[in-house]
Design a protein around this motif. Sequence first.
Motif, PDB file in Angstrom:
ATOM      1  N   UNK A   1      53.213  33.317  48.692  1.00  0.00           N
ATOM      2  CA  UNK A   1      52.052  33.074  47.824  1.00  0.00           C
ATOM      3  C   UNK A   1      52.074  34.045  46.635  1.00  0.00           C
ATOM      4  N   UNK A   2      52.336  35.319  46.915  1.00  0.00           N
ATOM      5  CA  UNK A   2      52.380  36.312  45.828  1.00  0.00           C
ATOM      6  C   UNK A   2      53.557  36.060  44.885  1.00  0.00           C
ATOM      7  N   UNK A   3      54.589  35.392  45.359  1.00  0.00           N
ATOM      8  CA  UNK A   3      55.737  35.043  44.518  1.00  0.00           C
ATOM      9  C   UNK A   3      55.294  34.205  43.313  1.00  0.00           C
TER      10      UNK A   3
ATOM     11  N   UNK B   1      41.284  37.460  40.786  1.00  0.00           N
ATOM     12  CA  UNK B   1      41.353  38.029  42.137  1.00  0.00           C
ATOM     13  C   UNK B   1      41.202  36.949  43.199  1.00  0.00           C
ATOM     14  N   UNK B   2      40.194  36.080  43.030  1.00  0.00           N
ATOM     15  CA  UNK B   2      39.937  35.070  44.058  1.00  0.00           C
ATOM     16  C   UNK B   2      41.094  34.094  44.187  1.00  0.00           C
ATOM     17  N   UNK B   3      41.684  33.685  43.073  1.00  0.00           N
ATOM     18  CA  UNK B   3      42.743  32.679  43.112  1.00  0.00           C
ATOM     19  C   UNK B   3      44.102  33.269  43.452  1.00  0.00           C
ATOM     20  N   UNK B   4      44.379  34.492  42.984  1.00  0.00           N
ATOM     21  CA  UNK B   4      45.716  35.037  43.119  1.00  0.00           C
ATOM     22  C   UNK B   4      45.911  36.060  44.213  1.00  0.00           C
ATOM     23  N   UNK B   5      44.853  36.805  44.593  1.00  0.00           N
ATOM     24  CA  UNK B   5      45.046  37.943  45.493  1.00  0.00           C
ATOM     25  C   UNK B   5      44.304  37.831  46.821  1.00  0.00           C
ATOM     26  N   UNK B   6      43.122  37.226  46.830  1.00  0.00           N
ATOM     27  CA  UNK B   6      42.299  37.234  48.040  1.00  0.00           C
ATOM     28  C   UNK B   6      43.006  36.549  49.206  1.00  0.00           C
TER      29      UNK B   6
END
Length: 552
Positions: free
Chosen positions: A371-373, A381-386
Motif C-alpha cells: 500500500x505504501x508503495x 493522511x486518511x487516504x495514504x497513511x492511516x
Amino acid sequence: MSSPSVPPSPAVRPPAPGRLPAPETASQDPAVARQRAVLFVIVAAYLMVGVDSTVVNVALPDIQRDLGFGATGLSWVLNSYTLAFGGLLLLGGRVGDIVGRRRTLVAGVLLFAVSSLLGGLAGEGGLLLAARACQGVGAALVTPNTLALLTTHFPEGPRRHHALGVYSSMAGIGASVGLVLGGMLTSWASWRWALLINVPIGAGVAALLPRFVSETPRHAGRFDLPGALTGTAGTTALVYGFLRAAQQGWGDTLTLLGFSAAASLLIGFVLVESRAAAPVVPPRLLADRDRAGGYAIVLLLPAGMFGAFYFLTLFTQQVLDYSPLRAGFAFLPMTLAMFTVLRFVPRLLGRLGPRPVLLCGTALLVGAATWLWRLRADDGYAAGLLGPLLLIGLGMGLSFVPLNVTVLARIGAREAGSASGLLQTLQWLGGTLGLAVLVTVYGTSARHATGSPEQILATGAAHAFGIGALVSLAALLVAALVLTGGRPTAGAGRVTGTAAAASATGSGPDAGGGAPAGRAPGTGPADSGPGSGAAAGPEPGPSPAAAGPDAS
C-alpha cells in the motif's frame, strides 16, 4: 455454665493469584515495600532505554536542519545507536554475569546519561553520532541486566509474575510514549531535549540502584570480545557501504572499500565464533529447522519496518507539513491496533499454533508495505497513511509473539537465555541493515527524480517501500516454506509469556550457555536463583507481546 461465645473473626482472604497484596497490607510489610521500590527503579532504567528507541524519530527533520545532515546521512542518527545496541547486547549480558549485574547496570545507566548529555549539546553531526553510539553501548549494558536483576529480587510465584508483567509492558509503552514525548519536546522546546531529558532520569536511577537493588554473585567465565567486535564492526562497515552507495554511487572507492571491509570482518566473525569457547552466537541454536527459520524471519521483518517508520516520519513533517507533536500522534492508530490484537493472540496460538498466526501477520505487513508503495505527495493522511499504519499495527501484533514461541520451543533451559538474546540482537541488526538498504534505494531514486522537494521525497520513499514489501514477502515465504508448524503443547502458554518478555526486553545474557530465560516445552523448571540470566518462571503475565489470557 457455658462460657460466653466469642464472635468469629472475619476470614482473611489471600490475595488473588497474580496480584500483590492490597496497599494497606503491603504497606505493613517492609519486604513488599522494598520489592515495590526495586520494581520502580528497575522499570525506570528500562523505560529510559525504551523511550529513547523512538523519541528521536520525530525530531529527525529538526536535527537535519540544525546540523546539516543529508537525507542518507540522517539515518546514521538512528543507525549509530542501533548498531552499537544490537551488536553488543549479548556481550552486555555476559558482562553482567561476570562482573555483577547491578554494577553493570549502574555503569550502563551512567554511560547512557552522559552520552545523552553530550548528544544534546552537540554542535556538529559527528559529535551527535558518536554520542548516539555511546548511548547504544549503555543500552546494551542496561537492557539484559534489568530483567536478570528483576528475577533475582522477586521469588517464584505471583509477585514475580506481576513484576514481569509490569516490566515487559514497558516495551510497548516506552515506544509509544517516545513518539509523543519526542514531538512535545521538539515542538515546545528543542530536539536537544529529546536527549537531555535522559540526564536527570539517569542520575536519579543510578543513585537509587545501590540503595534498593542488591548485587548478584559473580560467575566465572570469559568475554567473547573478539566475536562481539568483529560482528559489530562488520555490520557497521556493511551499513556504511550501502549508505555511501546512496550518496556517491556503487563505483565509488569508499563504497567498495566499505563492502570489502564488511566481507573481511564478517568472515573473521564466523572464524572466531567457530573456535570460541563461549561464542556470542552458539552454533547449536541454529540446528533446529523451525528455530533457524524463525531467526531468519526475525531478521527480515524489522528490515522493512524500521525503514517505514523512518520515511513516514519524514513524510508527515516535510510533505504533510505536520508539526513534530502532530507527527507523533499520527502513529497512535498503529499502536492502538497492535495492543488491541495482542489481547487475542495467546488464544489464537492455543487453538491454531504459531505458524498460521505468523502467516497472517506477515501477510498483513506485506499488504501494508505494498500500500505504501503507491504513496504520492498529494495523498493525505486518511487516504495514504492511516490504512497502512493500521495494517502495520495488526501485522506486528500477530507476527512477533508466534516468532518468539517458535524460537524458544524445544530448547533446553540452559540455552533459553542465549536463544532469546540472539532473537533481540537479530531484530536490531535486521532493522539497521534494512534501513541502510532502503535509504540506499531512496537516495538512488531521489538523484534521478524531478519535481518539488516534496515530490522527490515521496517518490524516493515509495521506491523504498517497494523494496520493503519484497523483504516482507521474503519473510512470508520463509514462514510458509521453512517452518513446519505443529500445534502447541501444554506448555505453549508458558513459552508465549516468557518469550514475549524476552523479546521485549532483549534478555539472554548467557552467551556461553548460562542461566535460563524461562521454560520451554519438554524441559525442566527454569533456574530462578541468583545466577539466573533472564526471565525465569512460568507465565510472566501480560506484556506487549503476549497480552490477555494465556494460550494454555
